[in-house]
Design an enzyme around this catalytic site. Structure first.
Site, PDB file in Angstrom:
ATOM      1  N   HIS A 374     -26.041 -67.056 -68.758  1.00 12.72           N
ATOM      2  CA  HIS A 374     -25.738 -66.154 -69.875  1.00 12.72           C
ATOM      3  C   HIS A 374     -25.974 -64.687 -69.559  1.00 12.72           C
ATOM      4  CE1 HIS A 374     -24.953 -68.775 -73.364  1.00 12.72           C
ATOM      5  NE2 HIS A 374     -25.671 -69.663 -72.701  1.00 12.72           N
ATOM      6  N   LYS A 565     -26.020 -56.112 -83.422  1.00  9.49           N
ATOM      7  CA  LYS A 565     -26.371 -56.900 -82.236  1.00  9.49           C
ATOM      8  C   LYS A 565     -27.807 -56.547 -81.870  1.00  9.49           C
ATOM      9  CE  LYS A 565     -22.861 -54.948 -80.133  1.00  9.49           C
ATOM     10  NZ  LYS A 565     -22.185 -56.062 -79.465  1.00  9.49           N
ATOM     11  N   ARG A 566     -28.401 -57.282 -80.942  1.00 10.90           N
ATOM     12  CA  ARG A 566     -29.746 -56.929 -80.540  1.00 10.90           C
ATOM     13  C   ARG A 566     -29.789 -55.500 -80.005  1.00 10.90           C
ATOM     14  NH1 ARG A 566     -33.966 -60.889 -80.661  1.00 10.90           N
ATOM     15  NH2 ARG A 566     -35.173 -59.328 -79.554  1.00 10.90           N
ATOM     16  N   LYS A 571     -26.602 -52.440 -74.184  1.00 11.90           N
ATOM     17  CA  LYS A 571     -25.601 -52.486 -75.252  1.00 11.90           C
ATOM     18  C   LYS A 571     -25.234 -51.067 -75.734  1.00 11.90           C
ATOM     19  CE  LYS A 571     -26.831 -57.158 -76.911  1.00 11.90           C
ATOM     20  NZ  LYS A 571     -25.562 -57.887 -77.077  1.00 11.90           N
ATOM     21  N   THR A 675     -20.426 -62.419 -78.769  1.00 12.66           N
ATOM     22  CA  THR A 675     -19.720 -63.282 -79.726  1.00 12.66           C
ATOM     23  C   THR A 675     -19.515 -62.531 -81.039  1.00 12.66           C
ATOM     24  OG1 THR A 675     -21.867 -64.233 -80.263  1.00 12.66           O
ATOM     25  CG2 THR A 675     -20.415 -65.540 -78.830  1.00 12.66           C
ATOM     26  N   LYS A 679     -16.241 -62.422 -83.763  1.00 16.37           N
ATOM     27  CA  LYS A 679     -16.340 -62.608 -85.217  1.00 16.37           C
ATOM     28  C   LYS A 679     -15.713 -61.432 -85.947  1.00 16.37           C
ATOM     29  CE  LYS A 679     -20.472 -65.240 -84.432  1.00 16.37           C
ATOM     30  NZ  LYS A 679     -21.923 -65.306 -84.328  1.00 16.37           N
TER      31      LYS A 679
HETATM   32  N1  PLP Z   1     -27.459 -61.724 -83.804  1.00 15.98           N
HETATM   33  C1  PLP Z   1     -26.890 -62.364 -84.834  1.00 15.98           C
HETATM   34  C2  PLP Z   1     -27.665 -62.578 -86.090  1.00 15.98           C
HETATM   35  C3  PLP Z   1     -25.571 -62.810 -84.751  1.00 15.98           C
HETATM   36  O1  PLP Z   1     -25.012 -63.471 -85.784  1.00 15.98           O
HETATM   37  C4  PLP Z   1     -24.858 -62.557 -83.567  1.00 15.98           C
HETATM   38  C5  PLP Z   1     -23.479 -62.957 -83.519  1.00 15.98           C
HETATM   39  O2  PLP Z   1     -22.855 -63.349 -82.660  1.00 15.98           O
HETATM   40  C6  PLP Z   1     -25.494 -61.913 -82.499  1.00 15.98           C
HETATM   41  C7  PLP Z   1     -26.795 -61.496 -82.672  1.00 15.98           C
HETATM   42  C8  PLP Z   1     -24.806 -61.619 -81.189  1.00 15.98           C
HETATM   43  O3  PLP Z   1     -24.158 -60.404 -81.235  1.00 15.98           O
HETATM   44  P1  PLP Z   1     -23.442 -59.776 -79.921  1.00 15.98           P
HETATM   45  O4  PLP Z   1     -22.475 -60.812 -79.466  1.00 15.98           O
HETATM   46  O5  PLP Z   1     -22.750 -58.573 -80.455  1.00 15.98           O
HETATM   47  O6  PLP Z   1     -24.503 -59.470 -78.961  1.00 15.98           O
END
Ligand code: PLP
Length: 830
Positions: A374, A565-566, A571, A675, A679
């Site tokens: 990952h 996102k985190r 990022k 992800t 979405k």
């Molecule tokens: N945190 C939460 C609560 C999420 O629903 C998601 C969705 O995919 C993520 C983190 C991951 O986000 P990213 O893919 O933008 O890092």
């Protein structure tokens, strides 16, 4: 299913099949009231909303129960291969709505509760989501088990039932404060404890050899153990009557407490063992993108994997099962390296306990595991010191050494005595200390190794695991991540779902490629108007959600620009902040006419790992900038920065349907997939993004006209590094960049105090590992293109519709088909 099994009942009811309650409003109301009375122990008039929530959850369970019995019984008898998804994290989100939807009970339940005088929305709102994951990786596991149930694939999700999930985030003076997430506080109606099915999990001690009827064998003599108690959760498929299982393990002390010590008066000492043991499943490590090298973490990993393997062999397989046939009956999918200790554990079970020959056991093990990587960040690759691993799991360390010896022989055979290569590929690393490289162990053992987006898989092959890919080219494959359309479109965006169903029929929920049918409607002015009305309604809904949480509501007429996102430097939330500060600086300095500025609300949602200082400073900066910019009268309300605390799945479900613009701005080559990006596109947000992770595939699918690409490509990033990156050069050469950074450095967002953000500014100017400054100009130009595009609302809505229409590929159903075909070689069982 019935109640008989090995018992010999005579009562006619015990012989009758287990049936669900009547699927009618009356049937539901009756069951609900019964559960309220007899399970919650309250009358309707004395019940509070939490009683009602619990009784409602019990009622939904009652409807699913017969199918669950059925599917579990079949697991024993069927010959089909079972997918055992091993994941230290499941970021599940709320269960009630999802389970109502899967069981087709939403309307019935709503009406039944209404007839009892209860507003189901109020009941929904009290559910606390199980936050048993950090972010993308944990949420991915949750999407996958939803898809597998919906596709009727026999699956068991295995994980840990953390007593405390990801921390609750609050802000104090704009800075993150972590609070414990006591998600079990009000009851946990969705899981079923089975203490009678507990597994004993051992740790520490030593190994010894012994004579087993003329054969020398090794056994492990552990020092201490704990019980792993399974908690089963239902994973219902969507409208297909299938109910799979998520089995989460809780650690319990083997001797609840020491009675002798207790009687001698030392109460505290007597419960010490219990506290020690139960710590194992006490709390989720809130790390994202960097591993926690703590002993307790390794205990957690071994605890859940050993319990899961034992459970599968002892309880899921038939009693007389010949373990030579194991690869035909199971695939253990390793969600990142957290469960990789399962490899030596299965070897230990096969060789030490089941007494198979080493080579036979290794042949079986290699076919039973597959590994999903990952990350691309070197610091995120998990390693365990040999000291620690040998102390906690001495037999496993021996097994790892033996696996490594055989593997390195193979390397020598294939590539000759290239000592540098041997050192580079060894499962045991020597620097800075002797350690086990878990990703290498997984790669050596796994039948397949996959990355999570095209670019990521390519970079794994070309860089991170290059030597292994040379050795075993066929072992490497890609499966681009996906997201479940049930939760993230059907449930999260009911109005858009209704519009799509009206246009295309209902089948898209399980066949997301059907969204292609919307392409033709992008040119239909009436459809565009209705699509735009849905987006506007979703913004109003989000605004109400924010207000109800005590956050600032949205302003009408603003573009909603989201970065959720985190919080991590790779990022690049900082790049987003630089854009905001630059626009703000332009307005207050008069170089930008405020009337020409597109009204935007910048919405952030992000938690930082508690020990990640720089990420926490960035949170502070976002809040500080937000406070100044949002309040400055010269801005005339054109720029608003919102940062609702505690971003989680529940909040994501409100934000994503409302978003206009999706910020996916990581440095190329750093984000494995993402992800959230999928979405947001699926819900009609346009992406501004780099060519990174799954953005690459999103852009290809939705088309360049419907995506705002900026920044260096991955090869350009590499070239700039090779040439020697000096961020201060970019600062010197770009006036806008310099003014934005100077404004932050001047203390404009910290009450004149220049020291507050000094470490952050210095980091940008003199280090900037993730090259925010190098991509700044390109990012600002892309933002100008966003503004221009947004000004033509008709064209924008058309592009948004095309994003939805072309995102069907990102269904986790498709991802599961890819895993089934390329990795698991398993099939659905109808
Ligand atoms: N945190 C939460 C609560 C999420 O629903 C998601 C969705 O995919 C993520 C983190 C991951 O986000 P990213 O893919 O933008 O890092």
């Amino acid at each position: 299913p019935d109640n008989t099994s090995e018992l010999r009942p005579t009562h006619p009811l015990a012989l009758a099949p287990v049936v669900a309650p009547a699927a009618s409003v009356d049937g539901f109301a009756k069951q609900f009231l019964q559960n309220l009375n007899f399970d919650q122990g309250v009358t309707l008039s004395s019940s509070d909303v939490n009683d009602q929530y619990l009784a409602l959850a019990y009622t939904v369970r009652d409807y699913l129960m017969a199918r669950w019995f059925d599917d579990r019984a079949k697991q024993k008898t069927q010959q089909a291969k079972t997918v055992c998804y091993l994941s230290a994290e499941y970021l599940l989100g709320r269960q009630l709505d999802n389970n109502l939807l899967a069981a087709r009970l939403t309307d019935i339940a709503t009406e039944a509760l209404a007839q009892c005088g209860i507003d189901i929305d109020a009941v929904r709102a009290v559910e606390i989501e199980p936050g048993l994951g950090n972010g993308g990786l944990g949420r991915l596991a949750a999407c996958f088990i939803d898809s597998l149930a919906t596709m009727s694939v026999p699956t068991i999700g295995y994980g840990i039932r953390y007593e405390y999930g990801i921390f609750r985030q609050a802000f104090a003076d704009g800075q993150q404060v972590e609070q414990p997430d006591a998600w079990l506080r009000m009851g946990s109606p969705w899981d079923f404890a089975h203490p009678e099915a507990a597994q004993t999990i051992s740790f520490a001690g030593h190994t010894e050899t012994y004579d087993d009827e003329g054969v020398e064998r090794t056994r492990w003599v552990p020092e201490w153990n704990v019980l792993a108690v399974p908690y089963n959760m239902m994973v219902p498929g969507y409208h297909n009557g299938r109910v799979n299982t998520l089995r989460l393990w809780r650690a319990v002390a083997t001797n609840a407490f020491d009675l002798h010590t207790f009687n001698s008066g030392d109460y505290v000492e007597s419960v010490r063992a219990q506290t020690f043991a139960e710590n194992i499943s006490k709390v989720l490590y809130p790390e994202d993108s960097t591993p926690q090298g703590k002993e307790l973490r390794l205990q957690q990993q071994y605890f859940f994997v050993a319990a899961s393997i034992a459970d599968f062999i002892d309880n899921v397989l038939p009693d007389d099962f010949d373990l030579e046939g194991l690869p035909e009956r199971v695939i253990f999918q390793l969600n990142d390296t957290h469960p990789v200790i399962g490899v030596p554990e299965l070897m230990r079970v096969l060789v030490d306990e089941k007494k198979l020959e080493w080579d036979a056991a290794w042949a079986i093990t290699q076919k039973c595991f597959a590994y999903t990587c990952h990350t691309l960040l070197p610091e995120a690759l998990e390693v365990w010191s040999v000291d620690l691993l040998g102390r906690l799991l001495p037999r496993h360390l021996e097994i790892i050494y033996r696996i490594n010896d055989a593997f390195l022989l193979q390397v020598r055979e294939q590539f000759g005595d290239d000592e540098l290569l041997i050192r580079n590929m060894s499962i045991i690393g020597e620097h800075p200390y002797r350690s086990v490289r878990m990703a290498y162990l997984a790669t050596v053992a796994g039948s397949k190794v996959n990355g999570v987006a095209e670019l990521h898989s390519q970079l794994l092959r070309d860089n991170v695991l290059k030597d292994f890919a040379t050795m075993w080219p066929d072992k490497f494959t890609n499966v681009t991540n996906g997201v479940t359309p049930r939760r993230f479109l059907r449930l999260a965006n009911p109005d858009l779902s209704a519009l799509i169903t009206e246009a295309l029929g209902a089948g898209w929920t399980v066949d997301l490629e059907r969204l292609r049918g919307l392409e033709a409607l992008a040119d239909d002015a009436d459809f565009r108007e209705r699509f735009a009305a849905v987006k506007a309604a979703n913004k109003r809904r989000l605004s109400r959600v924010l207000e109800a949480r005590g956050d600032t509501p949205l302003d009408d007429g603003h573009m909603l620009d989201v970065m959720i996102k985190r919080l991590h430097e790779y990022k690049r939330q900082t790049l987003k902040v630089l854009h905001i500060v630059s626009t703000y600086e332009g307005i207050v300095s008069g170089r930008l006419d405020v009337d020409d500025v597109q009204a935007r609300t910048f919405l952030f949602g992000a938690k930082a790992a508690p020990g990640y200082g720089m990420a926490k400073r960035i949170i502070h900066l976002i809040n500080a900038v937000g406070e100044v910019v949002s309040a400055d009268e010269r801005v005339q309300g054109k720029l608003k920065v919102l940062y609702p605390a505690n971003y989680n799945v529940t909040l994501a479900e409100s934000i994503i349907p409302a978003a206009d613009l999706s910020e996916q701005i990581s440095l190329a080559g750093k984000e494995a997939s993402g992800t959230g990006n999928m979405k947001l596109a699926l819900n009609g947000a346009l992406t501004i993004g780099t060519d990174d992770g799954a953005n690459v595939e999103i852009r290809k699918l939705v088309g360049d006209d419907n995506f705002f690409l900026f920044g260096m490509s991955e090869p350009e990033v590499e070239a700039l590094w090779a040439e020697g990156y000096r961020p201060s050069d970019f600062y010197q050469q770009d006036d806008d960049l310099r003014r934005a950074i100077d404004l932050i450095a001047s203390g404009a967002f910290s009450g004149g105090d220049r020291t507050v953000f000094e470490p952050l500014v210095s980091n940008l100017l003199y280090d900037d590992r993730f090259m925010a400054l190098a991509d700044f100009r390109s990012y600002l130009d892309a933002q100008d293109r966003v503004d221009a595009a947004y000004a033509d609302q008709d064209a924008w809505v058309r592009a948004a519709i095309l994003n939805v229409a072309r995102s069907g590929y990102f269904s986790s159903d498709r991802a599961m088909r890819d895993y089934l075909d390329r990795i698991w070689h398993a099939a659905p069982v109808s």
